[in-house]
Design a protein around this motif. Structure first.
Motif, mmCIF file in Angstrom:
data_model
loop_
_atom_site.group_PDB
_atom_site.id
_atom_site.type_symbol
_atom_site.label_atom_id
_atom_site.label_comp_id
_atom_site.label_asym_id
_atom_site.label_seq_id
_atom_site.Cartn_x
_atom_site.Cartn_y
_atom_site.Cartn_z
ATOM 1 N N ALA A 1 -5.180 -2.615 0.198
ATOM 2 C CA ALA A 1 -5.579 -3.981 0.562
ATOM 3 C C ALA A 1 -6.663 -3.939 1.635
ATOM 4 O O ALA A 1 -7.651 -4.686 1.586
ATOM 5 N N GLN A 2 -6.494 -3.019 2.587
ATOM 6 C CA GLN A 2 -7.478 -2.880 3.665
ATOM 7 C C GLN A 2 -8.831 -2.440 3.112
ATOM 8 O O GLN A 2 -9.877 -2.992 3.464
ATOM 9 N N GLU A 3 -8.780 -1.455 2.214
ATOM 10 C CA GLU A 3 -10.028 -0.942 1.647
ATOM 11 C C GLU A 3 -10.741 -2.028 0.823
ATOM 12 O O GLU A 3 -11.961 -2.140 0.833
ATOM 13 N N ARG B 1 -14.515 -3.334 1.501
ATOM 14 C CA ARG B 1 -15.574 -3.264 0.501
ATOM 15 C C ARG B 1 -16.114 -4.643 0.110
ATOM 16 O O ARG B 1 -17.287 -4.792 -0.204
ATOM 17 N N SER B 2 -15.253 -5.625 0.103
ATOM 18 C CA SER B 2 -15.659 -6.940 -0.399
ATOM 19 C C SER B 2 -15.982 -7.927 0.714
ATOM 20 O O SER B 2 -16.559 -8.977 0.465
ATOM 21 N N GLY B 3 -15.542 -7.620 1.942
ATOM 22 C CA GLY B 3 -15.713 -8.574 3.029
ATOM 23 C C GLY B 3 -14.611 -9.615 2.944
ATOM 24 O O GLY B 3 -13.893 -9.696 1.955
ATOM 25 N N VAL B 4 -14.486 -10.415 4.014
ATOM 26 C CA VAL B 4 -13.465 -11.461 3.991
ATOM 27 C C VAL B 4 -14.047 -12.654 3.242
ATOM 28 O O VAL B 4 -15.107 -13.160 3.593
ATOM 29 N N ARG B 5 -13.393 -13.043 2.179
ATOM 30 C CA ARG B 5 -13.876 -14.154 1.360
ATOM 31 C C ARG B 5 -12.817 -15.239 1.335
ATOM 32 O O ARG B 5 -11.711 -15.046 1.832
ATOM 33 N N SER B 6 -13.182 -16.359 0.706
ATOM 34 C CA SER B 6 -12.214 -17.458 0.673
ATOM 35 C C SER B 6 -10.939 -17.043 -0.050
ATOM 36 O O SER B 6 -9.865 -17.559 0.207
ATOM 37 N N SER B 7 -11.068 -16.077 -0.977
ATOM 38 C CA SER B 7 -9.897 -15.668 -1.752
ATOM 39 C C SER B 7 -9.079 -14.573 -1.068
ATOM 40 O O SER B 7 -8.017 -14.203 -1.559
ATOM 41 N N THR B 8 -9.575 -14.045 0.044
ATOM 42 C CA THR B 8 -8.904 -12.899 0.663
ATOM 43 C C THR B 8 -7.457 -13.219 1.038
ATOM 44 O O THR B 8 -6.576 -12.381 0.887
ATOM 45 N N GLY B 9 -7.230 -14.454 1.485
ATOM 46 C CA GLY B 9 -5.897 -14.862 1.920
ATOM 47 C C GLY B 9 -4.826 -14.597 0.884
ATOM 48 O O GLY B 9 -3.743 -14.138 1.207
ATOM 49 N N TYR B 10 -5.140 -14.871 -0.365
ATOM 50 C CA TYR B 10 -4.110 -14.601 -1.379
ATOM 51 C C TYR B 10 -4.309 -13.260 -2.060
ATOM 52 O O TYR B 10 -3.370 -12.659 -2.562
ATOM 53 N N LYS B 11 -5.546 -12.754 -2.059
ATOM 54 C CA LYS B 11 -5.774 -11.485 -2.751
ATOM 55 C C LYS B 11 -5.151 -10.310 -1.997
ATOM 56 O O LYS B 11 -4.683 -9.364 -2.607
ATOM 57 N N ARG B 12 -5.166 -10.388 -0.669
ATOM 58 C CA ARG B 12 -4.649 -9.260 0.104
ATOM 59 C C ARG B 12 -3.166 -8.999 -0.208
ATOM 60 O O ARG B 12 -2.816 -7.892 -0.626
ATOM 61 N N PRO B 13 -2.292 -10.011 -0.066
ATOM 62 C CA PRO B 13 -0.887 -9.726 -0.427
ATOM 63 C C PRO B 13 -0.710 -9.427 -1.921
ATOM 64 O O PRO B 13 0.160 -8.645 -2.305
ATOM 65 N N VAL C 1 -2.844 -7.853 -4.022
ATOM 66 C CA VAL C 1 -3.225 -6.485 -4.349
ATOM 67 C C VAL C 1 -2.179 -5.512 -3.808
ATOM 68 O O VAL C 1 -1.806 -4.537 -4.467
ATOM 69 N N GLN C 2 -1.680 -5.835 -2.618
ATOM 70 C CA GLN C 2 -0.666 -4.976 -2.013
ATOM 71 C C GLN C 2 0.586 -4.913 -2.891
ATOM 72 O O GLN C 2 1.119 -3.833 -3.153
ATOM 73 N N GLY C 3 1.009 -6.067 -3.368
ATOM 74 C CA GLY C 3 2.204 -6.127 -4.212
ATOM 75 C C GLY C 3 2.000 -5.409 -5.540
ATOM 76 O O GLY C 3 2.876 -4.674 -6.005
ATOM 77 N N LEU C 4 0.820 -5.614 -6.156
ATOM 78 C CA LEU C 4 0.557 -4.978 -7.452
ATOM 79 C C LEU C 4 0.507 -3.464 -7.323
ATOM 80 O O LEU C 4 1.065 -2.736 -8.148
ATOM 81 N N VAL C 5 -0.192 -2.980 -6.291
ATOM 82 C CA VAL C 5 -0.318 -1.532 -6.105
ATOM 83 C C VAL C 5 1.059 -0.932 -5.841
ATOM 84 O O VAL C 5 1.406 0.125 -6.371
ATOM 85 N N LYS C 6 1.842 -1.648 -5.051
ATOM 86 C CA LYS C 6 3.185 -1.162 -4.743
ATOM 87 C C LYS C 6 4.008 -1.012 -6.027
ATOM 88 O O LYS C 6 4.638 0.024 -6.259
ATOM 89 N N ARG C 7 3.950 -2.050 -6.867
ATOM 90 C CA ARG C 7 4.704 -1.986 -8.125
ATOM 91 C C ARG C 7 4.227 -0.826 -9.001
ATOM 92 O O ARG C 7 5.026 -0.102 -9.596
ATOM 93 N N ALA C 8 2.889 -0.672 -9.067
ATOM 94 C CA ALA C 8 2.337 0.390 -9.922
ATOM 95 C C ALA C 8 2.730 1.765 -9.384
ATOM 96 O O ALA C 8 3.093 2.666 -10.144
ATOM 97 N N LEU C 9 2.677 1.929 -8.062
ATOM 98 C CA LEU C 9 3.039 3.226 -7.463
ATOM 99 C C LEU C 9 4.531 3.515 -7.642
ATOM 100 O O LEU C 9 4.922 4.640 -7.941
ATOM 101 N N GLN C 10 5.348 2.469 -7.459
ATOM 102 C CA GLN C 10 6.793 2.663 -7.672
ATOM 103 C C GLN C 10 7.050 3.146 -9.088
ATOM 104 O O GLN C 10 7.876 4.021 -9.328
ATOM 105 N N GLU C 11 6.288 2.569 -10.025
ATOM 106 C CA GLU C 11 6.483 2.949 -11.433
ATOM 107 C C GLU C 11 6.076 4.405 -11.679
ATOM 108 O O GLU C 11 6.841 5.180 -12.237
#
Lengths: 159, 287
Positions: free
Chosen positions: B251-253, B257-269, B271-281
């Motif tokens: 999420a930090q990376e 790379r993209s800068g803080v955008r209007s969508s960052t507020g929801y994209k950050r959590p 992306v974190q959740g999706l990556v977590k699920r994928a890694l758990q899998e």
């Protein structure tokens, strides 16, 4: 620059066609406007609703996203090409029996998606049926009756 | 007003490359057309000549060559999904292809089109990135091979020249000891453009993660690997805590790379959740 005319030869619903068409029309326009077969519906025009689904070489496709010149040498089946004169296709019968038709706008596309599925898999699971029609939107039925109708064909149920 | 153009359907690669060389910027290539048709309808396609490459036989294949799999650009998403070499040697790509559009779109849309259209939301791209795919570009009298990540300049812009055609996509098979995951976040299951998608590959050696590769679509200006998180995971014995840390690093990376955008507020959590699920899998960590 003038629109180029392209000569295409193709098979539609069992009949050979040879036609001069503009290079920039869609397969949907070829079917509805040039050939006058209006059973194929025009909905969103951007490949999201499925109303224009036809079979191209046996596979379901959105006619609104196919450039018409691409049909040269290929086979198209539209809703007019299933069933016979005066006799409905078993899928059409099943849709009627199960109340799977309400406003009817999605029905031709839905039937062709269902036919494509049953042509390659005569005993699909409910999940496979749901996936096969997931590219066809219906705003009336809630899909349940449609899935039931297709499932009835699968299990050979007549009524 | 609809776009107007002449149409040509070359029957060989040689003929297609000749046409592209002669016309340069005045020609556009069409394969499945699932993206191009909306441009044509809106009158946005500005080309004198539309070159339909779908009858070029040299561009349609799935081959296994030793440890490598190679694909012709005309391979449709449906063909990827039903291909044994793909489902066996690159299941992450099979799953990504399966998440595209709907049956009707998968029957027509091609992997080459998905690559060259360069939509940040392209589903197969993160899968090709973690596979380390190489893309062969041919022009009359020459060719060059680029890693897929070097193809992109910006959303919808690539380094591909008007005279060039993608003729092959290759990657190493990832069957032995590798596991993979592809997760897509979208408004609904079918017919949805990805709001975000994640592809992860991991190779375990005993209890340790020998190598982990992560790519997230729709979240960075151009497709890339999430190297900081990958480095965090490499060589570790995966645990819930490390996965949490790696997901935060992704999420930090993304924000870096993209800068803080209007969508960052929801994209950050997200992306974190999706990556977590994928890694758990892929790392088989249940929580």
């Amino acid at each position: 620059m003038p629109v180029q005319k392209i000569r295409v030869r193709f098979r539609m619903n069992g009949q050979e066609h040879e036609q001069e068409i503009p290079s920039n029309i869609t397969l949907l326009e070829l079917i509805r406007d040039e050939l006058g077969l209006t059973g194929t519906k025009e909905g969103c025009e951007i490949g999201e609703c499925g109303a224009c689904t036809v079979l191209l070489d046996g596979k379901p496709v959105y006619a609104c996203l196919i450039l018409a010149p691409k049909v040269d040498g290929r086979e198209v089946i539209t809703i007019e090409g299933i069933g016979e004169e005066g006799k409905l296709h078993p899928l059409q019968e099943a849709f009627l029996t199960h109340g799977a038709v309400q406003c009817g706008f999605c029905t031709p596309g839905m039937l062709l998606s269902a036919k494509a599925l049953l042509d390659k898999n005569s005993h699909p699971s409910r999940e496979e049926i749901e996936e096969a029609i997931s590219g066809n939107l219906c705003r009336c039925t809630g899909y349940l009756q449609i899935v039931n109708a297709i499932e009835a064909i699968r299990s050979g149920e007549k009524e | 007003m609809r776009s107007e153009f002449s149409y040509i359907c070359p029957k060989s690669l040689k003929e297609a490359l000749e046409i592209l060389t002669d016309y340069g910027k005045r020609a556009r290539v069409i394969a499945g057309g699932t993206d191009l048709m909306t441009e044509i309808r809106e009158g946005k396609l500005e080309a004198e000549l539309l070159v339909d490459i779908t009858r070029v036989p040299e561009l349609r294949f799935i081959r296994e060559e030793g440890n490598q799999t190679s694909l012709g650009p005309l391979t449709t998403h449906a063909e990827l999904v039903s291909s044994m070499p793909i489902m066996r040697g690159a299941p992450v790509l099979g799953r990504a292809a399966h998440s595209v559009g709907s049956v009707q779109i998968r029957n027509i849309g091609t992997i080459g089109g998905n690559i060259v259209n360069a939509s940040p939301a392209a589903d197969t791209t993160p899968a090709l990135v973690v596979l380390g795919a190489q893309v062969v570009l041919e022009r009359r009298g020459g060719e060059r091979t680029l890693p897929i990540t070097d193809l992109y300049l910006a959303p919808y812009r690539t380094v591909i020249k008007p005279q060039e055609l993608v003729t092959k996509i290759t990657f190493d098979k990832v069957s032995n000891g590798w596991s993979s995951s592809f997760i897509k976040l979208a408004r609904r299951k079918a017919l949805a453009i990805a709001r975000m998608n994640v592809a992860v590959l991991a190779k375990m050696e005993g209890k340790r993660a020998k190598e982990v590769r992560i790519s997230v679509g729709s979240s960075t200006p151009t497709p890339c690997r999430m190297e900081k998180a990958e480095a965090l995971l490499k060589g570790t014995v995966p645990s819930a805590a490390i996965i949490e840390e790696a997901s935060q690093a992704v999420a930090q990376e993304m924000v870096e790379r993209s800068g803080v955008r209007s969508s960052t507020g929801y994209k950050r959590p997200a992306v974190q959740g999706l990556v977590k699920r994928a890694l758990q899998e892929v790392l088989a960590i249940n929580q």
